[in-house]
Write a protein that holds these residues in place. Structure first.
Motif, short mmCIF file in Angstrom:
data_model
loop_
_atom_site.label_atom_id
_atom_site.label_comp_id
_atom_site.label_asym_id
_atom_site.label_seq_id
_atom_site.Cartn_x
_atom_site.Cartn_y
_atom_site.Cartn_z
N LEU A 162 55.83 20.41 70.17
CA LEU A 162 54.78 21.75 70.06
C LEU A 162 54.00 22.02 68.80
O LEU A 162 52.86 22.37 69.25
CB LEU A 162 56.01 22.81 69.93
CG LEU A 162 55.50 24.23 70.74
CD1 LEU A 162 54.90 24.15 72.24
CD2 LEU A 162 56.80 25.30 70.58
N ARG A 163 54.51 21.45 67.94
CA ARG A 163 53.51 21.71 66.72
C ARG A 163 52.79 20.27 66.26
O ARG A 163 53.36 19.41 65.63
CB ARG A 163 54.27 21.81 65.34
CG ARG A 163 55.02 23.35 65.17
CD ARG A 163 54.06 24.37 64.94
NE ARG A 163 53.30 24.04 63.64
CZ ARG A 163 53.71 24.92 62.54
NH1 ARG A 163 54.65 25.58 62.55
NH2 ARG A 163 52.92 24.40 61.51
N TYR B 67 74.01 28.67 72.97
CA TYR B 67 73.27 27.26 72.40
C TYR B 67 74.43 26.37 72.94
O TYR B 67 74.17 25.09 73.37
CB TYR B 67 73.40 27.50 70.86
CG TYR B 67 72.91 26.16 70.19
CD1 TYR B 67 71.57 25.83 70.08
CD2 TYR B 67 73.89 25.49 69.66
CE1 TYR B 67 71.56 24.65 69.75
CE2 TYR B 67 73.73 23.93 69.16
CZ TYR B 67 72.48 23.63 69.16
OH TYR B 67 72.06 22.35 68.53
N GLY C 119 58.31 16.23 65.18
CA GLY C 119 57.39 17.03 64.10
C GLY C 119 58.28 17.47 62.93
O GLY C 119 57.83 17.64 61.86
N GLY D 209 60.05 16.60 69.85
CA GLY D 209 60.41 17.11 68.52
C GLY D 209 60.39 16.54 67.23
O GLY D 209 61.05 16.47 66.32
N VAL E 203 64.20 17.72 71.67
CA VAL E 203 63.99 19.13 71.12
C VAL E 203 65.32 20.06 71.52
O VAL E 203 65.88 19.89 72.36
CB VAL E 203 62.78 19.54 71.70
CG1 VAL E 203 62.75 21.25 71.72
CG2 VAL E 203 61.58 18.94 71.53
N PRO F 157 75.27 15.53 67.08
CA PRO F 157 75.37 15.58 65.72
C PRO F 157 76.37 17.01 65.25
O PRO F 157 76.24 18.06 66.35
CB PRO F 157 73.87 15.90 65.18
CG PRO F 157 73.17 15.68 66.44
CD PRO F 157 73.88 15.71 67.62
N VAL G 57 58.34 21.06 75.66
CA VAL G 57 59.33 20.52 76.62
C VAL G 57 59.61 21.66 77.69
O VAL G 57 60.15 21.01 78.87
CB VAL G 57 60.28 20.04 75.71
CG1 VAL G 57 59.95 18.90 74.92
CG2 VAL G 57 61.07 21.04 75.09
N THR H 99 67.44 19.82 57.99
CA THR H 99 66.27 19.96 58.85
C THR H 99 65.86 21.58 58.86
O THR H 99 66.29 22.48 58.28
CB THR H 99 66.72 19.73 60.29
OG1 THR H 99 67.65 20.65 60.90
CG2 THR H 99 67.47 18.27 60.27
N GLY I 176 64.11 14.37 65.02
CA GLY I 176 62.77 13.72 65.84
C GLY I 176 61.90 13.01 64.73
O GLY I 176 61.64 11.86 65.35
N1 LIG Z 1 70.30 20.80 62.56
C1 LIG Z 1 71.81 20.91 63.13
O1 LIG Z 1 72.29 21.64 62.49
C2 LIG Z 1 71.66 20.38 64.41
C3 LIG Z 1 72.94 20.34 64.83
C4 LIG Z 1 73.36 19.57 66.07
C5 LIG Z 1 72.43 19.34 66.85
N2 LIG Z 1 71.30 19.61 66.62
C6 LIG Z 1 70.06 19.33 67.46
O2 LIG Z 1 69.25 18.33 67.21
C7 LIG Z 1 67.90 18.35 67.58
C8 LIG Z 1 66.84 18.15 66.60
O3 LIG Z 1 67.12 19.33 65.56
P1 LIG Z 1 66.42 19.64 64.25
O4 LIG Z 1 67.59 19.90 63.35
O5 LIG Z 1 65.82 18.17 63.87
O6 LIG Z 1 65.36 20.87 64.33
P2 LIG Z 1 64.15 20.94 63.57
O7 LIG Z 1 63.85 22.52 63.99
O8 LIG Z 1 63.96 20.46 62.26
O9 LIG Z 1 63.01 20.23 64.71
C9 LIG Z 1 62.88 20.43 66.12
C10 LIG Z 1 61.55 20.23 66.31
O10 LIG Z 1 61.22 20.45 67.74
C11 LIG Z 1 59.81 21.03 68.09
N3 LIG Z 1 59.87 22.00 69.14
C12 LIG Z 1 60.74 23.12 69.20
N4 LIG Z 1 60.49 23.88 70.31
C13 LIG Z 1 59.67 22.75 71.14
C14 LIG Z 1 59.23 22.77 72.44
N5 LIG Z 1 59.49 23.59 73.26
N6 LIG Z 1 58.35 21.59 72.87
C15 LIG Z 1 58.14 20.44 71.72
N7 LIG Z 1 58.64 20.74 70.52
C16 LIG Z 1 59.40 21.75 70.24
C17 LIG Z 1 59.88 21.79 66.72
O11 LIG Z 1 58.19 22.16 66.45
C18 LIG Z 1 60.43 20.64 65.68
O12 LIG Z 1 59.26 20.02 65.09
C19 LIG Z 1 68.19 19.76 68.31
O13 LIG Z 1 68.26 19.34 69.72
C20 LIG Z 1 69.36 20.40 68.05
O14 LIG Z 1 69.89 21.14 68.90
C21 LIG Z 1 70.60 20.11 65.23
#
Ligand SMILES: NC(=O)c1ccc[n+]([C@@H]2O[C@H](COP(=O)([O-])OP(=O)(O)OC[C@H]3O[C@@H](n4cnc5c(N)ncnc54)[C@H](O)[C@@H]3O)[C@@H](O)[C@H]2O)c1
Length: 253
Positions: free
Chosen positions: A37-38, A154, A14, A12, A87, A184, A63, A190, A18
């Motif tokens: 994925l991207r 979730y 991208g 993740g 991810v 987090p 993943v 993000t 990540g």
């Molecule tokens: N942003 C929030 O509010 C928040 C809060 C708590 C936890 N999280 C967790 O933090 C982590 C990262 O989230 P983020 O905010 O950076 O999200 P984001 O959407 O900015 O980034 C997620 C990345 O994962 C990639 N992705 C999605 N599905 C995929 C797959 N099947 N295989 C490979 N790559 C894949 C996407 O292309 C993207 O680059 C996640 O596990 C999310 O649940 C986020």
């Protein structure tokens, strides 16, 4: 240079957390495999890492697909030191109540958020055991897996990630394999919020989210990256099985 000479896979990478972890790891001397994925987004992370003097490569990976994850793990030449299973996808529609989730919503959340982390943890452990000298796993959980925060399914997938992390820590310990998780709180900057249809004034959303935290500020991907560097470095050599809230004190209330 806390990660000098180490090779790390970050899934993740991208976007968001990540990408921030990949860039900080590269700045600490790690060679980073940016899996997403991207592929185009992962390549942009590599471009940013390289322009800052770091070393990184981009690979396409889903993943939710075990052979895809195994392929990335086995594609690392020489030695793999760290795997960050980061991810996660959001609840598919804003405000979705438990009983409103379709079977398809449930399956997708579990496939990406839980099974995806299972795949990375499983193949990370397999590779570390083959290498024979330890390794580090870092999973991205969530405050939503620690307390009832919203996003019922979730949150349940994140609770599962936390428990899998603890199990990996206990089973991995005799092999010097460490496993920890970040938990987090909401990070409005993000691409995650867009994933569940939230749009509009992101700064206003950030102020609203930040106001829920005792420290008063929204959480950033960079906050997570700082913790990730520590937990994946040798400075945390005796730290395993930890679920670390990155939440401005939210769950301590
Ligand atoms: N942003 C929030 O509010 C928040 C809060 C708590 C936890 N999280 C967790 O933090 C982590 C990262 O989230 P983020 O905010 O950076 O999200 P984001 O959407 O900015 O980034 C997620 C990345 O994962 C990639 N992705 C999605 N599905 C995929 C797959 N099947 N295989 C490979 N790559 C894949 C996407 O292309 C993207 O680059 C996640 O596990 C999310 O649940 C986020």
């Amino acid at each position: 240079m806390l990660l000098n000479g180490k090779t790390a896979i970050v899934t993740g990478s991208g976007s968001g957390v990540g990408r921030a972890i990949a860039l900080r790891f590269a700045s600490e001397g790690a060679q980073v495999v940016c899996a997403d994925l991207r592929l185009d987004w992962a390549k942009e992370t590599v471009r940013q890492a390289e322009s800052a003097g770091g070393t990184a490569v981009a690979v396409e990976c889903d993943v939710a697909d075990e052979p895809s994850v195994a392929h990335v793990v086995d594609g690392v030449p020489d030695r793999l030191d760290i795997i960050v299973n980061n991810v996660g996808i959001a609840t598919p529609r804003p405000g979705l109540k438990l009983e409103e989730h379709t079977g398809e919503d449930f399956e997708r959340l579990v496939a990406v958020n839980f099974r995806g982390v299972f795949h990375g943890t499983k193949h990370g452990i397999r590779r570390f055991k083959e290498q024979g000298s330890g390794g580090v796993i870092l999973n991205t959980g969530s405050v939503a897996g620690l307390v009832g925060w919203g996003g019922s399914v979730y949150g349940a997938t994140k609770g599962a990630v936390h428990q899998l992390t603890r199990a990996a820590a206990i089973e991995g310990a005799p092999f010097k394999i460490r496993a920890n998780a970040l938990a987090p709180a909401g990070m409005p900057y993000t691409n995650f919020a867009a994933g569940f249809g939230l749009s509009g004034d992101v700064d206003a959303l950030a102020r609203q989210v930040g106001a829920q935290h005792p420290l008063g500020d929204p959480i950033t991907a960079e906050d997570c990256a700082e913790a990730a560097v520590y937990l994946c470095s040798d400075r945390a050599a005796n730290v395993t099985g930890v679920l670390l809230p990155i939440d401005g004190g939210y769950v301590a209330k």
